[in-house]
Enzyme design. Sequence first.
Site, mmCIF file in Angstrom:
data_model
loop_
_atom_site.group_PDB
_atom_site.id
_atom_site.type_symbol
_atom_site.label_atom_id
_atom_site.label_comp_id
_atom_site.label_asym_id
_atom_site.label_seq_id
_atom_site.Cartn_x
_atom_site.Cartn_y
_atom_site.Cartn_z
ATOM 1 N N TYR A 85 -1.817 -0.284 10.939
ATOM 2 C CA TYR A 85 -1.965 -0.987 9.648
ATOM 3 C C TYR A 85 -0.772 -0.675 8.747
ATOM 4 C CZ TYR A 85 -3.326 -1.525 4.744
ATOM 5 O OH TYR A 85 -3.326 -1.832 3.401
ATOM 6 N N LYS A 105 2.198 -3.192 7.235
ATOM 7 C CA LYS A 105 2.470 -3.390 5.805
ATOM 8 C C LYS A 105 3.929 -3.003 5.506
ATOM 9 C CE LYS A 105 0.024 -4.525 2.921
ATOM 10 N NZ LYS A 105 -0.378 -5.865 2.419
ATOM 11 N N THR A 124 0.823 -1.209 0.000
ATOM 12 C CA THR A 124 0.000 0.000 0.000
ATOM 13 C C THR A 124 0.865 1.271 0.000
ATOM 14 O OG1 THR A 124 -1.526 1.280 1.378
ATOM 15 C CG2 THR A 124 -0.089 -0.227 2.534
ATOM 16 N N ASP A 125 0.284 2.369 -0.466
ATOM 17 C CA ASP A 125 0.995 3.653 -0.417
ATOM 18 C C ASP A 125 1.083 4.192 1.020
ATOM 19 O OD1 ASP A 125 -1.659 4.407 -0.027
ATOM 20 O OD2 ASP A 125 -1.711 5.886 -1.646
ATOM 21 N N GLU A 126 0.310 3.584 1.952
ATOM 22 C CA GLU A 126 0.312 4.107 3.326
ATOM 23 C C GLU A 126 1.658 3.921 4.011
ATOM 24 O OE1 GLU A 126 -3.028 3.532 5.787
ATOM 25 O OE2 GLU A 126 -4.445 3.591 4.122
HETATM 26 P P1 NAD Z 1 -9.806 -7.209 2.156
HETATM 27 O O1 NAD Z 1 -9.815 -6.926 3.618
HETATM 28 O O2 NAD Z 1 -11.004 -6.909 1.343
HETATM 29 O O3 NAD Z 1 -9.445 -8.738 1.904
HETATM 30 C C1 NAD Z 1 -8.449 -9.420 2.623
HETATM 31 C C2 NAD Z 1 -8.610 -10.906 2.355
HETATM 32 O O4 NAD Z 1 -7.561 -11.582 3.066
HETATM 33 C C3 NAD Z 1 -9.946 -11.486 2.852
HETATM 34 O O5 NAD Z 1 -10.480 -12.361 1.893
HETATM 35 C C4 NAD Z 1 -9.562 -12.244 4.112
HETATM 36 O O6 NAD Z 1 -10.389 -13.365 4.377
HETATM 37 C C5 NAD Z 1 -8.127 -12.679 3.786
HETATM 38 N N1 NAD Z 1 -7.333 -12.886 4.994
HETATM 39 C C6 NAD Z 1 -7.222 -12.032 6.054
HETATM 40 N N2 NAD Z 1 -6.442 -12.596 7.012
HETATM 41 C C7 NAD Z 1 -6.043 -13.793 6.522
HETATM 42 C C8 NAD Z 1 -5.208 -14.835 7.038
HETATM 43 N N3 NAD Z 1 -4.660 -14.741 8.252
HETATM 44 N N4 NAD Z 1 -5.001 -15.922 6.270
HETATM 45 C C9 NAD Z 1 -5.561 -16.037 5.034
HETATM 46 N N5 NAD Z 1 -6.384 -15.105 4.526
HETATM 47 C C10 NAD Z 1 -6.608 -13.990 5.252
HETATM 48 O O7 NAD Z 1 -8.517 -6.445 1.604
HETATM 49 P P2 NAD Z 1 -8.299 -5.684 0.219
HETATM 50 O O8 NAD Z 1 -8.786 -4.303 0.361
HETATM 51 O O9 NAD Z 1 -8.771 -6.546 -0.878
HETATM 52 O O10 NAD Z 1 -6.698 -5.625 0.204
HETATM 53 C C11 NAD Z 1 -5.944 -6.692 -0.338
HETATM 54 C C12 NAD Z 1 -4.458 -6.355 -0.224
HETATM 55 O O11 NAD Z 1 -4.184 -5.169 -0.948
HETATM 56 C C13 NAD Z 1 -3.984 -6.095 1.202
HETATM 57 O O12 NAD Z 1 -2.690 -6.643 1.341
HETATM 58 C C14 NAD Z 1 -3.951 -4.580 1.319
HETATM 59 O O13 NAD Z 1 -2.968 -4.164 2.239
HETATM 60 C C15 NAD Z 1 -3.565 -4.209 -0.100
HETATM 61 N N6 NAD Z 1 -4.039 -2.880 -0.553
HETATM 62 C C16 NAD Z 1 -5.354 -2.522 -0.431
HETATM 63 C C17 NAD Z 1 -5.806 -1.285 -0.928
HETATM 64 C C18 NAD Z 1 -7.248 -0.857 -0.829
HETATM 65 O O14 NAD Z 1 -7.549 0.291 -1.160
HETATM 66 N N7 NAD Z 1 -8.164 -1.699 -0.410
HETATM 67 C C19 NAD Z 1 -4.870 -0.428 -1.525
HETATM 68 C C20 NAD Z 1 -3.530 -0.815 -1.617
HETATM 69 C C21 NAD Z 1 -3.139 -2.052 -1.143
HETATM 70 O O1 DAU Z 2 -4.138 4.094 0.438
HETATM 71 C C1 DAU Z 2 -4.351 2.713 0.375
HETATM 72 C C2 DAU Z 2 -5.199 2.277 1.551
HETATM 73 O O2 DAU Z 2 -6.507 2.779 1.318
HETATM 74 C C3 DAU Z 2 -5.231 0.760 1.731
HETATM 75 O O3 DAU Z 2 -3.940 0.297 2.029
HETATM 76 C C4 DAU Z 2 -6.193 0.365 2.844
HETATM 77 O O4 DAU Z 2 -6.292 -1.040 2.926
HETATM 78 C C5 DAU Z 2 -7.560 0.957 2.523
HETATM 79 O O5 DAU Z 2 -8.454 0.674 3.579
HETATM 80 C C6 DAU Z 2 -7.470 2.457 2.293
HETATM 81 O O6 DAU Z 2 -7.187 3.166 3.515
HETATM 82 P P1 DAU Z 2 -7.936 4.540 3.929
HETATM 83 O O7 DAU Z 2 -7.850 4.668 5.392
HETATM 84 O O8 DAU Z 2 -7.474 5.668 3.103
HETATM 85 O O9 DAU Z 2 -9.445 4.149 3.439
HETATM 86 P P2 DAU Z 2 -10.881 4.366 4.137
HETATM 87 O O10 DAU Z 2 -11.893 3.976 3.110
HETATM 88 O O11 DAU Z 2 -10.958 3.717 5.467
HETATM 89 O O12 DAU Z 2 -10.947 5.937 4.337
HETATM 90 C C7 DAU Z 2 -10.810 6.822 3.246
HETATM 91 C C8 DAU Z 2 -10.871 8.240 3.805
HETATM 92 O O13 DAU Z 2 -12.203 8.481 4.281
HETATM 93 C C9 DAU Z 2 -9.966 8.487 4.980
HETATM 94 O O14 DAU Z 2 -9.477 9.816 4.939
HETATM 95 C C10 DAU Z 2 -10.865 8.324 6.196
HETATM 96 C C11 DAU Z 2 -12.205 8.819 5.679
HETATM 97 N N1 DAU Z 2 -13.401 8.176 6.304
HETATM 98 C C12 DAU Z 2 -13.464 6.825 6.307
HETATM 99 C C13 DAU Z 2 -14.551 6.176 6.873
HETATM 100 C C14 DAU Z 2 -14.618 4.671 6.902
HETATM 101 C C15 DAU Z 2 -14.409 8.962 6.833
HETATM 102 O O15 DAU Z 2 -14.359 10.214 6.785
HETATM 103 N N2 DAU Z 2 -15.487 8.331 7.394
HETATM 104 C C16 DAU Z 2 -15.597 6.964 7.458
HETATM 105 O O16 DAU Z 2 -16.601 6.455 8.012
#
Ligand code: NAD
Ligand code: DAU
Length: 348
Positions: free
Chosen positions: A156, A160, A131-133
């Site tokens: 988190y 990562k 992730t970019d975080e």
């Molecule tokens: P998600 O939470 O939707 O899915 C995670 C999946 O991993 C689920 O299916 C869960 O059952 C599985 N999982 C969790 N713990 C596990 C374990 N101990 N063993 C096996 N499986 C397990 O997550 P996502 O949003 O699809 O993110 C997927 C990946 O991409 C993550 O590594 C996250 O850090 C990365 N990522 C997410 C975003 C985003 O915006 N969502 C952006 C950049 C990177």
């Molecule tokens: O940047 C990549 C990341 O983006 C991934 O690595 C993470 O897995 C993914 O969850 C996401 O993280 P964020 O914290 O940016 O996403 P989230 O959707 O939780 O929140 C987006 C923005 O909205 C953030 O500034 C917090 C705000 N927010 C979020 C929620 C859930 C609110 O204002 N209210 C809310 O209820």
Amino acid sequence: MKKILITGGAGFIGSHVVRLFVTKYPNYHIFNLDALTYAGNLENIKDIESADNYTFVKGDIKDIPFINSLFAEHQFDGVIHLAAESHVDRSITNPNAFIETNVLGTANLLNAFRDSCNHNFEGKLFYHVSTDEVYGSLGKTGLFTETTPYDPQSPYAASKAASDHFVRAYGNTYKLPFVISNCSNNYGANQFPEKLIPLFINNIKNSKSLPVYGDGQYTRDWLFVEDHATAIDLIFHKGKVTETYNIGGFNEWTNLDLIHLLCKQLDEKLGNIKGTSEKLITFVKDRAGHDRRYAIDATKLNKELGWKPSVTFEEGLSKTIDWYLENEDWLKSVTSGAYKEYYEKMYG
Ligand code: NAD
Ligand code: DAU
């Protein structure tokens, strides 16, 4: 036939990656390893579950004996690792779950992959999806590049970042071939409604308030999930071993601007009077340690591998809303039970 292990393939991004690989590469056998936590859902990949080149394996990356025997049995050619605890707010209330899955779980996969290869890494690859975080928070200007120093701010992000370091350390120490990508915020079908966009779509549908953290001026760079999947495909096949690629949408929005667009599109689709959904906006207590701004410079991926996003944000958001409106059963099933407790605890 190459054997590819995708972890977390029942989750949001993983399900799109699994679908792409199963349908695009009939000469690969795709193993989808997922523990089916609250975020994992086999409904996300129901359409490909009976494909000949697909096997689902229910299992936990924290379970060392199970992981070791899975790798020993299959001798995977490639691993695409997405399984993780992924929600920042949950990492604030329960950081240890993130250390256990994201750090130790990744180390377990690296050990098992290294041992199953018996130090012969010819034709093998470990792809770590990150992730970019990990780069922390930007000021008003600037972009994250692949050489931006790590500065994770939430549990988190720290978990990562630690997992990225372990992947690189295994590359250096054991010559384990790897690539890493760091991506910005994804949106699209099948995202669990704890994240901003699906949470707000669900709340608007149910005329519930829209909890905006702090002043709502936090900025994120949004990418359509199917574009993330095509980037992963490209990097897996054409990326340079030991390199890092940033993936982003060239698409920055403050939370409030995004929420206004979401409200407008939903009002049109639901046939509401203009301005109906905006009335639900409620400013609530800020997230602890909230990162102010993320923005990715994805020039390297664009220049070296020719990748770019396929949809504008307006198009992608519209497709996403349509998916949630058409998949009411999915939304209902994931928001019953444990979700209610989570919601109550988070938002009161
Ligand atoms: P998600 O939470 O939707 O899915 C995670 C999946 O991993 C689920 O299916 C869960 O059952 C599985 N999982 C969790 N713990 C596990 C374990 N101990 N063993 C096996 N499986 C397990 O997550 P996502 O949003 O699809 O993110 C997927 C990946 O991409 C993550 O590594 C996250 O850090 C990365 N990522 C997410 C975003 C985003 O915006 N969502 C952006 C950049 C990177
Ligand atoms: O940047 C990549 C990341 O983006 C991934 O690595 C993470 O897995 C993914 O969850 C996401 O993280 P964020 O914290 O940016 O996403 P989230 O959707 O939780 O929140 C987006 C923005 O909205 C953030 O500034 C917090 C705000 N927010 C979020 C929620 C859930 C609110 O204002 N209210 C809310 O209820």
